[in-house]
Scaffold this motif. Structure first.
Motif, mmCIF file in Angstrom:
data_model
loop_
_atom_site.group_PDB
_atom_site.id
_atom_site.type_symbol
_atom_site.label_atom_id
_atom_site.label_comp_id
_atom_site.label_asym_id
_atom_site.label_seq_id
_atom_site.Cartn_x
_atom_site.Cartn_y
_atom_site.Cartn_z
ATOM 1 N N HIS A 196 0.858 -1.183 0.000
ATOM 2 C CA HIS A 196 0.000 0.000 0.000
ATOM 3 C C HIS A 196 0.892 1.230 0.000
ATOM 4 C CE1 HIS A 196 -2.560 -3.027 2.053
ATOM 5 N NE2 HIS A 196 -3.464 -2.514 1.247
ATOM 6 N N GLU A 197 0.451 2.286 -0.665
ATOM 7 C CA GLU A 197 1.249 3.510 -0.722
ATOM 8 C C GLU A 197 1.540 4.045 0.676
ATOM 9 O OE1 GLU A 197 1.091 8.024 -2.606
ATOM 10 O OE2 GLU A 197 -0.510 6.614 -3.055
ATOM 11 N N ALA A 198 0.530 4.079 1.531
ATOM 12 C CA ALA A 198 0.715 4.605 2.885
ATOM 13 C C ALA A 198 1.698 3.747 3.680
ATOM 14 C CB ALA A 198 -0.625 4.690 3.599
ATOM 15 N N CYS A 199 1.632 2.440 3.499
ATOM 16 C CA CYS A 199 2.552 1.537 4.206
ATOM 17 C C CYS A 199 3.987 1.748 3.725
ATOM 18 C CB CYS A 199 2.141 0.094 3.997
ATOM 19 S SG CYS A 199 0.528 -0.299 4.678
ATOM 20 N N ASN A 200 4.147 1.947 2.439
ATOM 21 C CA ASN A 200 5.469 2.196 1.888
ATOM 22 C C ASN A 200 6.039 3.494 2.445
ATOM 23 O OD1 ASN A 200 7.741 1.813 0.298
ATOM 24 N ND2 ASN A 200 6.819 2.718 -1.506
ATOM 25 N N LYS A 201 5.219 4.518 2.552
ATOM 26 C CA LYS A 201 5.678 5.784 3.135
ATOM 27 C C LYS A 201 6.050 5.598 4.595
ATOM 28 C CE LYS A 201 3.195 8.898 0.076
ATOM 29 N NZ LYS A 201 2.136 9.904 -0.044
ATOM 30 N N ILE B 172 -2.807 1.957 14.780
ATOM 31 C CA ILE B 172 -3.337 1.627 16.105
ATOM 32 C C ILE B 172 -4.048 0.283 16.060
ATOM 33 C CG2 ILE B 172 -5.019 2.278 17.870
ATOM 34 C CD1 ILE B 172 -4.397 5.224 17.087
ATOM 35 N N ARG B 173 -4.908 0.098 15.084
ATOM 36 C CA ARG B 173 -5.658 -1.150 14.955
ATOM 37 C C ARG B 173 -4.706 -2.336 14.770
ATOM 38 N NH1 ARG B 173 -9.305 -1.215 9.953
ATOM 39 N NH2 ARG B 173 -7.345 -1.839 9.032
ATOM 40 N N SER B 174 -3.667 -2.157 13.964
ATOM 41 C CA SER B 174 -2.715 -3.239 13.714
ATOM 42 C C SER B 174 -1.921 -3.595 14.954
ATOM 43 C CB SER B 174 -1.756 -2.841 12.595
ATOM 44 O OG SER B 174 -2.468 -2.618 11.410
ATOM 45 N N ILE B 175 -1.507 -2.585 15.708
ATOM 46 C CA ILE B 175 -0.766 -2.841 16.945
ATOM 47 C C ILE B 175 -1.643 -3.596 17.925
ATOM 48 C CG2 ILE B 175 0.285 -1.763 18.966
ATOM 49 C CD1 ILE B 175 1.308 0.427 17.004
ATOM 50 N N VAL B 176 -2.886 -3.166 18.067
ATOM 51 C CA VAL B 176 -3.814 -3.826 18.984
ATOM 52 C C VAL B 176 -4.044 -5.273 18.578
ATOM 53 C CG1 VAL B 176 -6.213 -3.857 19.780
ATOM 54 C CG2 VAL B 176 -4.938 -1.701 19.730
ATOM 55 N N ARG B 177 -4.185 -5.519 17.306
ATOM 56 C CA ARG B 177 -4.443 -6.876 16.809
ATOM 57 C C ARG B 177 -3.174 -7.711 16.664
ATOM 58 N NH1 ARG B 177 -8.778 -5.759 11.976
ATOM 59 N NH2 ARG B 177 -10.531 -5.205 13.316
ATOM 60 N N GLY B 178 -2.009 -7.077 16.776
ATOM 61 C CA GLY B 178 -0.758 -7.816 16.624
ATOM 62 C C GLY B 178 -0.433 -8.155 15.189
ATOM 63 N N THR B 179 -0.938 -7.365 14.237
ATOM 64 C CA THR B 179 -0.707 -7.658 12.827
ATOM 65 C C THR B 179 0.064 -6.556 12.121
ATOM 66 O OG1 THR B 179 -2.845 -6.673 12.249
ATOM 67 C CG2 THR B 179 -2.795 -9.065 12.628
ATOM 68 N N ILE B 180 0.790 -5.742 12.844
ATOM 69 C CA ILE B 180 1.490 -4.613 12.232
ATOM 70 C C ILE B 180 2.450 -5.082 11.146
ATOM 71 C CG2 ILE B 180 3.342 -4.532 13.951
ATOM 72 C CD1 ILE B 180 1.686 -1.468 12.326
ATOM 73 N N ASN B 181 3.063 -6.241 11.298
ATOM 74 C CA ASN B 181 4.009 -6.750 10.306
ATOM 75 C C ASN B 181 3.357 -6.899 8.939
ATOM 76 O OD1 ASN B 181 6.481 -7.652 9.425
ATOM 77 N ND2 ASN B 181 6.215 -9.711 10.178
ATOM 78 N N LYS B 182 2.098 -7.287 8.909
ATOM 79 C CA LYS B 182 1.382 -7.450 7.639
ATOM 80 C C LYS B 182 1.333 -6.134 6.878
ATOM 81 C CE LYS B 182 -3.262 -8.333 5.940
ATOM 82 N NZ LYS B 182 -4.641 -8.603 6.342
ATOM 83 N N TYR B 183 1.109 -5.049 7.584
ATOM 84 C CA TYR B 183 0.971 -3.756 6.935
ATOM 85 C C TYR B 183 2.318 -3.126 6.610
ATOM 86 C CZ TYR B 183 -3.860 -4.254 8.145
ATOM 87 O OH TYR B 183 -5.128 -4.734 8.230
ATOM 88 N N VAL B 184 3.313 -3.410 7.414
ATOM 89 C CA VAL B 184 4.607 -2.776 7.222
ATOM 90 C C VAL B 184 5.439 -3.490 6.173
ATOM 91 C CG1 VAL B 184 6.781 -2.263 8.385
ATOM 92 C CG2 VAL B 184 4.619 -1.805 9.537
ATOM 93 N N THR B 185 5.448 -4.813 6.215
ATOM 94 C CA THR B 185 6.369 -5.546 5.353
ATOM 95 C C THR B 185 5.664 -6.335 4.257
ATOM 96 O OG1 THR B 185 6.340 -7.551 6.669
ATOM 97 C CG2 THR B 185 7.947 -5.851 7.281
#
Length: 80
Positions: free
Chosen positions: A21-26, A61-74
């Protein structure tokens, strides 16, 4: 997204590219995946501070709470 950022010696070969995603890449900026995961709290806090009402801040925030931040970042589906 460049897996190894151009500014860090990466190149434009297909093995160094992946869709994000563009936002994730930024958000990832010129971090490597490992650096991004190690610094996700700092990056998230900076993003929230700079744009507290943005859609990306909500997703972080939602990703951190759910423990899925890696999915969005990498782009990998495993949790941090």
């Amino acid at each position: 997204d460049h897996i190894l950022p151009l500014s860090r010696g990466g190149n434009n070969e297909l093995v160094n590219l992946r869709p994000t995603h563009e936002a994730c890449n930024k958000l990832k900026g010129n971090f490597t995946d490992e650096e991004m995961i190690d610094n996700v709290g700092l990056v998230a806090c900076n993003s929230l501070y700079n744009s507290p009402t943005s859609e990306m801040s909500y997703r972080i925030i939602r990703s951190i709470v759910r423990g899925t931040i890696n999915k969005y970042v990498t782009g990998r589906g495993d949790a941090v």
